[in-house]
Design a protein around this motif. Structure first.
Motif, mmCIF file in Angstrom:
data_model
loop_
_atom_site.group_PDB
_atom_site.id
_atom_site.type_symbol
_atom_site.label_atom_id
_atom_site.label_comp_id
_atom_site.label_asym_id
_atom_site.label_seq_id
_atom_site.Cartn_x
_atom_site.Cartn_y
_atom_site.Cartn_z
ATOM 1 N N UNK A 1 0.662 -1.314 0.066
ATOM 2 C CA UNK A 1 -0.170 -0.310 0.018
ATOM 3 C C UNK A 1 1.004 1.044 -0.538
ATOM 4 N N UNK A 2 0.211 2.512 -0.461
ATOM 5 C CA UNK A 2 1.069 3.920 -0.436
ATOM 6 C C UNK A 2 0.163 4.906 0.306
ATOM 7 N N UNK A 3 0.864 5.615 -0.177
ATOM 8 C CA UNK A 3 -0.234 7.208 0.788
ATOM 9 C C UNK A 3 -0.568 7.403 -0.244
ATOM 10 N N UNK A 4 -1.841 8.364 0.153
ATOM 11 C CA UNK A 4 -2.147 8.918 -0.368
ATOM 12 C C UNK A 4 -1.528 9.859 -2.009
ATOM 13 N N UNK A 5 -0.327 10.884 -0.741
ATOM 14 C CA UNK A 5 0.656 11.411 -1.596
ATOM 15 C C UNK A 5 1.698 11.090 -2.405
ATOM 16 N N UNK A 6 1.821 9.600 -1.557
ATOM 17 C CA UNK A 6 2.849 8.715 -2.945
ATOM 18 C C UNK A 6 2.251 8.328 -4.115
ATOM 19 N N UNK A 7 0.129 7.801 -3.879
ATOM 20 C CA UNK A 7 0.377 7.593 -5.047
ATOM 21 C C UNK A 7 -0.519 9.053 -6.082
ATOM 22 N N UNK A 8 -0.907 9.436 -5.876
ATOM 23 C CA UNK A 8 -0.690 10.923 -6.525
ATOM 24 C C UNK A 8 0.441 11.285 -6.883
ATOM 25 N N UNK A 9 1.717 11.458 -6.363
ATOM 26 C CA UNK A 9 3.312 11.967 -7.103
ATOM 27 C C UNK A 9 3.369 10.311 -7.823
ATOM 28 N N UNK A 10 3.005 9.640 -7.318
ATOM 29 C CA UNK A 10 3.277 7.895 -8.387
ATOM 30 C C UNK A 10 5.358 7.310 -8.014
ATOM 31 N N UNK A 11 5.547 8.253 -6.845
ATOM 32 C CA UNK A 11 7.443 7.579 -5.828
ATOM 33 C C UNK A 11 6.766 7.652 -4.946
ATOM 34 N N UNK A 12 7.207 7.130 -4.318
ATOM 35 C CA UNK A 12 7.811 6.296 -2.796
ATOM 36 C C UNK A 12 9.310 6.924 -2.517
ATOM 37 N N UNK A 13 9.571 7.244 -1.533
ATOM 38 C CA UNK A 13 10.963 7.677 -0.921
ATOM 39 C C UNK A 13 11.261 6.965 0.450
ATOM 40 N N UNK A 14 9.840 5.964 0.912
ATOM 41 C CA UNK A 14 9.890 5.990 2.343
ATOM 42 C C UNK A 14 9.327 4.313 1.931
ATOM 43 N N UNK A 15 10.010 3.624 2.903
ATOM 44 C CA UNK A 15 9.578 2.288 3.321
ATOM 45 C C UNK A 15 9.086 1.784 4.357
ATOM 46 N N UNK A 16 7.707 1.612 5.372
ATOM 47 C CA UNK A 16 7.765 1.346 6.096
ATOM 48 C C UNK A 16 7.342 -0.157 6.668
ATOM 49 N N UNK A 17 7.959 -1.151 7.483
ATOM 50 C CA UNK A 17 7.774 -2.575 7.516
ATOM 51 C C UNK A 17 6.545 -2.213 8.635
ATOM 52 N N UNK A 18 5.701 -2.527 8.212
ATOM 53 C CA UNK A 18 4.461 -3.031 9.569
ATOM 54 C C UNK A 18 3.311 -3.863 9.228
ATOM 55 N N UNK A 19 3.115 -4.360 10.188
ATOM 56 C CA UNK A 19 2.284 -5.725 10.767
ATOM 57 C C UNK A 19 1.853 -6.307 9.901
ATOM 58 N N UNK A 20 3.444 -6.655 8.866
ATOM 59 C CA UNK A 20 3.782 -8.111 8.082
ATOM 60 C C UNK A 20 3.192 -7.101 6.769
ATOM 61 N N UNK B 1 4.212 -0.327 3.526
ATOM 62 C CA UNK B 1 3.759 0.431 3.378
ATOM 63 C C UNK B 1 4.504 1.836 2.865
ATOM 64 N N UNK B 2 4.123 2.607 2.137
ATOM 65 C CA UNK B 2 5.296 3.634 0.983
ATOM 66 C C UNK B 2 4.569 4.493 1.486
ATOM 67 N N UNK B 3 5.178 6.008 1.255
ATOM 68 C CA UNK B 3 5.512 7.372 1.520
ATOM 69 C C UNK B 3 6.713 7.788 0.807
ATOM 70 N N UNK B 4 5.988 9.057 0.190
ATOM 71 C CA UNK B 4 6.586 9.792 0.164
ATOM 72 C C UNK B 4 6.898 11.522 0.580
ATOM 73 N N UNK B 5 8.521 11.407 0.883
ATOM 74 C CA UNK B 5 8.745 12.480 2.240
ATOM 75 C C UNK B 5 9.272 13.382 1.394
ATOM 76 N N UNK B 6 10.143 13.230 0.289
ATOM 77 C CA UNK B 6 10.025 14.323 -0.836
ATOM 78 C C UNK B 6 9.576 15.565 -0.982
ATOM 79 N N UNK B 7 7.902 15.272 -0.909
ATOM 80 C CA UNK B 7 7.088 16.401 -1.470
ATOM 81 C C UNK B 7 6.896 17.218 -0.181
ATOM 82 N N UNK B 8 7.251 17.019 0.913
ATOM 83 C CA UNK B 8 6.427 18.226 2.181
ATOM 84 C C UNK B 8 8.201 18.525 2.666
ATOM 85 N N UNK B 9 9.383 18.020 2.172
ATOM 86 C CA UNK B 9 10.832 18.488 2.569
ATOM 87 C C UNK B 9 11.079 19.116 1.931
#
Length: 287
Positions: free
Chosen positions: A88-107, A110-118
Motif C-alpha cells: 500500500x502507499x499513502x495518498x501523497x505517494x499515490x498522487x505523485x507516483x513515487x515513494x522514498x520511504x518504506x515502512x515495514x509494519x504488521x507484515x 507501506x510506501x510514503x513520499x516525504x520528498x514532497x513535504x521536505x
C-alpha cells in the motif's frame, strides 16, 4: 515496531537507504543521531547497488523485511520502481507516483513520499518572497514527480517540465494538471522562468556537470538544486557567480528525513537537531 526508550531493553531500530552511488549520504548520520538523542538504539545501513549490493530491488526489500528492518529510505533510481513491490502507499505517494520511504509494519510494506513535504518546507523557509510565476523543473523522475506537485501546491502559476527521456515530462505534466506544461526548448523556458529547479542527478559526485548551460541564468533568477552530495554543486556555484538567489539540497534532505523518522518510529523528530547533524558533516567534509 514498538520502541522502548528505557535502559537495558531498548530494541534495535534497523533502517536503510536503497540507492545507487550513495556512499556520501548524510541520511544515516541524521537518523542515528536523532535516535540516540531520543534514547533509541539505531543502526542505519547503506544498501548501495553501486557499492556491492546486487541491483535487485525485490531481493533487497525481501532481505530487509526478513532481517527485521523497521523501514527503508529509497533514492535514485528506485523511487518509482519500488511501488510495484509494496502492499500500500499513502495518498501523497499515490498522487505523485513515487515513494522514498518504506515502512515495514504488521507484515506489510507501506510506501510514503516525504520528498514532497521536505522540498516544500525548504522552499517556504529558504526562498521567502521569491517570484513564483513560472518555474522550470528539470527532471521528471521520482524526485521530479514530488517536486512538480509541490511547486503547483506552492502556488506556481506555470510549472514548465523538461526531461531528456521520451514521454517522461508529458506524463508528469498530465499528472500535475493544468498548471503544468512540457517544454522542449530549455533555453527559451529559462528566459520565461522566474526560477529553475534541478531534479536530475546531474551534479552528483558520480555525475558531475550542470543540467543546463549556466550562461542561460540571469541575476533575476532563483535556482534550487536538490543534489546534496556535493552540497555546493557546479550548478549552484555558477548560479551564485551570476548573481542568482540559490538554494542547496540541504533543506530538502533534512526535512524529508524529519518526516521519515516520524514514520519509522512514531515519534516527532527535532528538525533543528537533524539539521545540526547534517551541517556538522558538511564541516567535516562529508558529501
Amino acid at each position: 515496531m514498538h520502541l522502548d526508550g528505557s535502559d537495558g531493553d531498548t530494541p534495535l531500530l534497523r533502517l536503510g537507504l536503497v540507492g545507487r552511488g550513495i556512499q556520501l549520504s548524510r541520511t544515516p548520520a541524521m537518523h542515528e543521531a536523532e535516535a540516540a538523542a531520543q534514547g533509541l538504539a539505531c543502526r542505519y545501513e547503506l544498501l548501495d547497488t553501486d557499492g556491492g549490493v546486487e541491483d535487485d530491488l525485490a531481493a533487497i526489500l525481501n532481505r530487509a523485511e526478513a532481517e527485521g528492518f523497521a523501514g527503508l529510505n529509497v533514492t535514485y533510481p528506485y523511487k518509482q520502481a519500488v511501488m510495484a513491490h509494496l502492499d500500500g502507499v499513502s495518498e501523497a505517494a499515490a498522487r505523485i507516483g513515487a515513494v522514498n520511504t518504506v515502512v515495514f509494519r504488521d507484515g506489510g510494506r507501506f510506501g510514503h513520499n516525504t520528498d514532497y513535504w521536505g522540498f516544500s518546507e525548504s522552499v517556504r523557509r529558504g526562498l521567502r518572497g521569491a517570484a513564483m510565476g513560472r518555474v522550470l523543473l528539470l527532471g521528471a523522475g521520482g524526485a521530479g514527480a514530488a517536486l512538480g506537485f509541490a511547486l503547483a501546491d506552492l502556488g506556481v502559476r506555470r510549472v514548465m517540465i523538461a526531461d531528456t527521456r521520451e514521454g517522461a515530462a508529458a506524463a508528469l505534466a498530465g499528472a500535475v494538471g493544468a498548471v503544468a506544461e512540457v517544454v522542449e526548448d530549455v533555453a527559451e523556458a529559462v528566459q520565461l522562468a522566474d526560477g529553475v529547479v534541478n531534479a536530475t542527478p546531474v551534479g552528483m559526485a558520480k555525475l558531475p556537470g550542470t543540467p543546463i548551460p549556466p550562461a542561460l541564468l540571469e541575476p533575476r533568477h532563483w535556482v534550487v538544486d536538490i543534489v546534496y552530495f556535493p552540497l555546493e554543486t557546479a550548478f549552484l556555484e555558477a548560479a551564485r557567480e551570476r548573481g542568482c538567489r540559490a538554494l542547496s539540497g540541504a533543506g530538502m534532505a533534512v526535512y524529508q528525513a524529519v518526516r521519515a523518522f516520524e514514520l519509522f518510529t512514531g515519534r516527532a523528530a527535532d528538525a533543528g537537531r537533524m539539521r545540526r547533524t547534517f551541517e556538522a558533516m558538511a564541516a567535516e567534509g562529508g558529501g
